[in-house]
Scaffold this motif. Structure first.
Motif, PDB file in Angstrom:
ATOM      1  N   HIS A   1      30.111  32.984  35.404  1.00 34.38           N
ATOM      2  CA  HIS A   1      28.777  33.523  34.200  1.00 34.38           C
ATOM      3  C   HIS A   1      28.884  32.666  32.885  1.00 34.38           C
ATOM      4  CE1 HIS A   1      26.887  35.892  31.246  1.00 34.38           C
ATOM      5  NE2 HIS A   1      25.610  35.757  32.261  1.00 34.38           N
ATOM      6  N   ALA A   2      30.227  32.314  32.399  1.00 32.40           N
ATOM      7  CA  ALA A   2      30.195  31.525  31.227  1.00 32.40           C
ATOM      8  C   ALA A   2      29.818  29.976  31.606  1.00 32.40           C
ATOM      9  CB  ALA A   2      31.698  31.449  30.871  1.00 32.40           C
ATOM     10  N   ARG A   3      29.851  29.590  32.674  1.00 37.85           N
ATOM     11  CA  ARG A   3      29.725  28.194  33.283  1.00 37.85           C
ATOM     12  C   ARG A   3      28.207  28.120  33.573  1.00 37.85           C
ATOM     13  NH1 ARG A   3      32.201  23.816  35.782  1.00 37.85           N
ATOM     14  NH2 ARG A   3      33.631  23.937  34.389  1.00 37.85           N
ATOM     15  N   CYS A   4      27.649  28.835  34.408  1.00 35.12           N
ATOM     16  CA  CYS A   4      26.316  29.034  35.064  1.00 35.12           C
ATOM     17  C   CYS A   4      25.393  29.846  34.394  1.00 35.12           C
ATOM     18  CB  CYS A   4      26.549  29.385  36.458  1.00 35.12           C
ATOM     19  SG  CYS A   4      27.837  28.312  37.424  1.00 35.12           S
ATOM     20  N   GLY A   5      25.547  30.817  33.569  1.00 35.14           N
ATOM     21  CA  GLY A   5      24.558  31.877  33.151  1.00 35.14           C
ATOM     22  C   GLY A   5      24.195  32.628  34.285  1.00 35.14           C
ATOM     23  N   GLY A   6      22.905  33.413  34.215  1.00 36.44           N
ATOM     24  CA  GLY A   6      22.437  34.309  35.172  1.00 36.44           C
ATOM     25  C   GLY A   6      22.819  35.592  35.008  1.00 36.44           C
ATOM     26  N   ARG A   7      22.708  36.286  35.834  1.00 36.66           N
ATOM     27  CA  ARG A   7      22.965  37.793  35.922  1.00 36.66           C
ATOM     28  C   ARG A   7      24.203  37.814  36.713  1.00 36.66           C
ATOM     29  NH1 ARG A   7      21.447  42.724  38.957  1.00 36.66           N
ATOM     30  NH2 ARG A   7      20.419  41.207  40.499  1.00 36.66           N
ATOM     31  N   ARG A   8      25.224  38.547  35.727  1.00 36.02           N
ATOM     32  CA  ARG A   8      26.709  38.672  36.767  1.00 36.02           C
ATOM     33  C   ARG A   8      26.641  39.911  37.258  1.00 36.02           C
ATOM     34  NH1 ARG A   8      31.158  41.489  36.088  1.00 36.02           N
ATOM     35  NH2 ARG A   8      33.045  40.205  35.863  1.00 36.02           N
ATOM     36  N   MET A   9      27.129  40.124  38.527  1.00 35.94           N
ATOM     37  CA  MET A   9      27.262  40.971  39.234  1.00 35.94           C
ATOM     38  C   MET A   9      28.409  42.251  38.877  1.00 35.94           C
ATOM     39  SD  MET A   9      24.955  40.723  41.575  1.00 35.94           S
ATOM     40  CE  MET A   9      25.173  42.326  42.403  1.00 35.94           C
ATOM     41  N   PRO A  10      27.946  43.491  38.576  1.00 32.90           N
ATOM     42  CA  PRO A  10      28.988  44.340  38.030  1.00 32.90           C
ATOM     43  C   PRO A  10      30.283  44.230  39.009  1.00 32.90           C
ATOM     44  CG  PRO A  10      26.860  45.329  37.976  1.00 32.90           C
ATOM     45  CD  PRO A  10      26.674  44.119  38.529  1.00 32.90           C
ATOM     46  N   ASP A  11      31.372  44.608  38.245  1.00 33.61           N
ATOM     47  CA  ASP A  11      32.570  44.645  39.214  1.00 33.61           C
ATOM     48  C   ASP A  11      32.547  45.488  40.320  1.00 33.61           C
ATOM     49  OD1 ASP A  11      33.659  42.648  37.618  1.00 33.61           O
ATOM     50  OD2 ASP A  11      35.206  43.897  36.945  1.00 33.61           O
ATOM     51  N   GLU A  12      31.858  46.804  40.026  1.00 34.03           N
ATOM     52  CA  GLU A  12      31.744  47.964  41.309  1.00 34.03           C
ATOM     53  C   GLU A  12      30.680  47.530  42.334  1.00 34.03           C
ATOM     54  OE1 GLU A  12      28.894  48.897  37.694  1.00 34.03           O
ATOM     55  OE2 GLU A  12      31.169  48.242  37.827  1.00 34.03           O
TER      56      GLU A  12
ATOM     57  N   GLY B   1      36.096  40.157  39.605  1.00 32.31           N
ATOM     58  CA  GLY B   1      35.465  40.389  38.309  1.00 32.31           C
ATOM     59  C   GLY B   1      35.808  39.240  37.533  1.00 32.31           C
ATOM     60  N   GLU B   2      37.258  38.864  37.322  1.00 35.13           N
ATOM     61  CA  GLU B   2      37.654  37.622  36.340  1.00 35.13           C
ATOM     62  C   GLU B   2      36.789  36.410  36.986  1.00 35.13           C
ATOM     63  OE1 GLU B   2      41.734  37.567  36.567  1.00 35.13           O
ATOM     64  OE2 GLU B   2      42.038  39.495  35.862  1.00 35.13           O
ATOM     65  N   LEU B   3      36.730  36.193  38.061  1.00 36.96           N
ATOM     66  CA  LEU B   3      36.222  34.931  38.699  1.00 36.96           C
ATOM     67  C   LEU B   3      34.452  34.917  38.371  1.00 36.96           C
ATOM     68  CD1 LEU B   3      37.540  34.333  42.238  1.00 36.96           C
ATOM     69  CD2 LEU B   3      38.109  33.174  40.120  1.00 36.96           C
ATOM     70  N   ALA B   4      33.866  36.180  38.315  1.00 32.06           N
ATOM     71  CA  ALA B   4      32.523  36.354  38.212  1.00 32.06           C
ATOM     72  C   ALA B   4      32.391  36.093  36.562  1.00 32.06           C
ATOM     73  CB  ALA B   4      31.991  37.734  38.337  1.00 32.06           C
TER      74      ALA B   4
ATOM     75  N   ARG C   1      20.188  34.598  39.979  1.00 33.45           N
ATOM     76  CA  ARG C   1      19.515  33.914  39.107  1.00 33.45           C
ATOM     77  C   ARG C   1      20.357  32.949  38.078  1.00 33.45           C
ATOM     78  NH1 ARG C   1      16.995  39.073  37.016  1.00 33.45           N
ATOM     79  NH2 ARG C   1      16.896  39.736  38.951  1.00 33.45           N
ATOM     80  N   ALA C   2      21.418  32.322  38.697  1.00 34.50           N
ATOM     81  CA  ALA C   2      22.383  31.402  37.994  1.00 34.50           C
ATOM     82  C   ALA C   2      21.271  30.357  37.195  1.00 34.50           C
ATOM     83  CB  ALA C   2      23.180  30.729  38.600  1.00 34.50           C
ATOM     84  N   GLU C   3      21.304  30.018  36.022  1.00 41.43           N
ATOM     85  CA  GLU C   3      20.747  28.750  35.157  1.00 41.43           C
ATOM     86  C   GLU C   3      21.062  27.662  35.439  1.00 41.43           C
ATOM     87  OE1 GLU C   3      21.568  30.301  31.367  1.00 41.43           O
ATOM     88  OE2 GLU C   3      20.612  32.188  31.783  1.00 41.43           O
ATOM     89  N   ARG C   4      22.401  27.609  36.068  1.00 39.94           N
ATOM     90  CA  ARG C   4      22.923  26.194  36.481  1.00 39.94           C
ATOM     91  C   ARG C   4      23.672  26.625  37.425  1.00 39.94           C
ATOM     92  NH1 ARG C   4      23.362  27.107  31.503  1.00 39.94           N
ATOM     93  NH2 ARG C   4      25.254  27.678  31.506  1.00 39.94           N
ATOM     94  N   LEU C   5      23.809  25.863  38.523  1.00 39.21           N
ATOM     95  CA  LEU C   5      24.767  25.962  39.990  1.00 39.21           C
ATOM     96  C   LEU C   5      25.563  24.970  39.781  1.00 39.21           C
ATOM     97  CD1 LEU C   5      21.633  26.629  42.557  1.00 39.21           C
ATOM     98  CD2 LEU C   5      23.399  28.184  41.253  1.00 39.21           C
ATOM     99  N   GLU C   6      26.468  24.869  38.824  1.00 36.93           N
ATOM    100  CA  GLU C   6      27.390  23.928  38.575  1.00 36.93           C
ATOM    101  C   GLU C   6      28.822  24.663  38.613  1.00 36.93           C
ATOM    102  OE1 GLU C   6      26.493  22.501  34.556  1.00 36.93           O
ATOM    103  OE2 GLU C   6      24.657  21.833  35.222  1.00 36.93           O
ATOM    104  N   THR C   7      29.414  24.451  39.862  1.00 36.04           N
ATOM    105  CA  THR C   7      30.792  25.220  40.021  1.00 36.04           C
ATOM    106  C   THR C   7      31.892  24.480  39.961  1.00 36.04           C
ATOM    107  OG1 THR C   7      30.550  25.067  42.377  1.00 36.04           O
ATOM    108  CG2 THR C   7      29.776  27.222  41.349  1.00 36.04           C
TER     109      THR C   7
END
Length: 171
Positions: free
Chosen positions: A25-36, A18-21, A127-133
């Motif tokens: 998300h802060a970097r790439c945007g999009g829809r974050r998967m819920p931890d559960e 969840g911390e990695l998500a 649906r990440a807005e940017r794929l910049e990992t």
């Protein structure tokens, strides 16, 4: 009903994922998967009739999965659907063997749809807005597993959520 076979992370690992998500998300945007919802899909079965689902529940409850360990040490992305994930730098032979074994048995049960390629991963964003990992801290996680679950994906007014229908026994 929409079904898949998956490994569910232990709670401490789920929190770290969840911390990695959150970081992705802060970097790439999009829809974050819920931890559960964080998991490793071993076999996506798609839409399955109730009678076939009952057979699968019985099969999974009798299934023994050898314990294993998966090292998550890489970021990844699938361009077209805009997915950001974490997984392994190198192919994991134990997970690949489990995936093949499951699909062989599923096909004996009349389930089709084995993918031509299997990339073990945990989806963190859709649906990440940017794929910049690049530049994100490299994950260094170990996932010890010993059972899998048959999971139903339900979409309703609350959105998507998962319900475990059965789990394998421990060896």
């Amino acid at each position: 009903m929409r079904l898949f076979l998956a490994l569910e992370p232990p709670e401490a690992l789920r929190e770290r994922l969840g911390e990695l998500a959150h970081m992705a998300h802060a970097r790439c945007g999009g829809r974050r998967m819920p931890d559960e919802s964080l998991h490793l899909t071993l076999a996506f079965l798609g839409e399955v009739e109730a009678a076939q689902a009952a057979v699968l529940v019985d099969w999974v409850n009798r299934l023994a999965v050898p314990p294993g360990e998966w090292r998550l040490n890489a970021w990844g992305r699938f361009q077209r659907p805009g997915i950001v994930w974490v997984g392994s730098q190198a192919p994991d032979t134990a997970l690949a063997a489990l995936h093949r074994r499951l699909w062989s048995q599923l096909e004996e049960l009349g389930i089709t749809g084995r993918p031509s390629r299997y990339v073990p991963h945990v989806t963190l964003l859709r649906r990440a807005e940017r794929l910049e990992t690049e530049g994100l801290s490299v994950p260094a996680l170990t996932w010890r597993y010993h059972r899998l679950e048959l999971i139903q994906s339900i979409t309703d007014a609350r959105g998507s959520h998962y319900v475990s229908l059965a789990h394998s026994s421990e060896r």
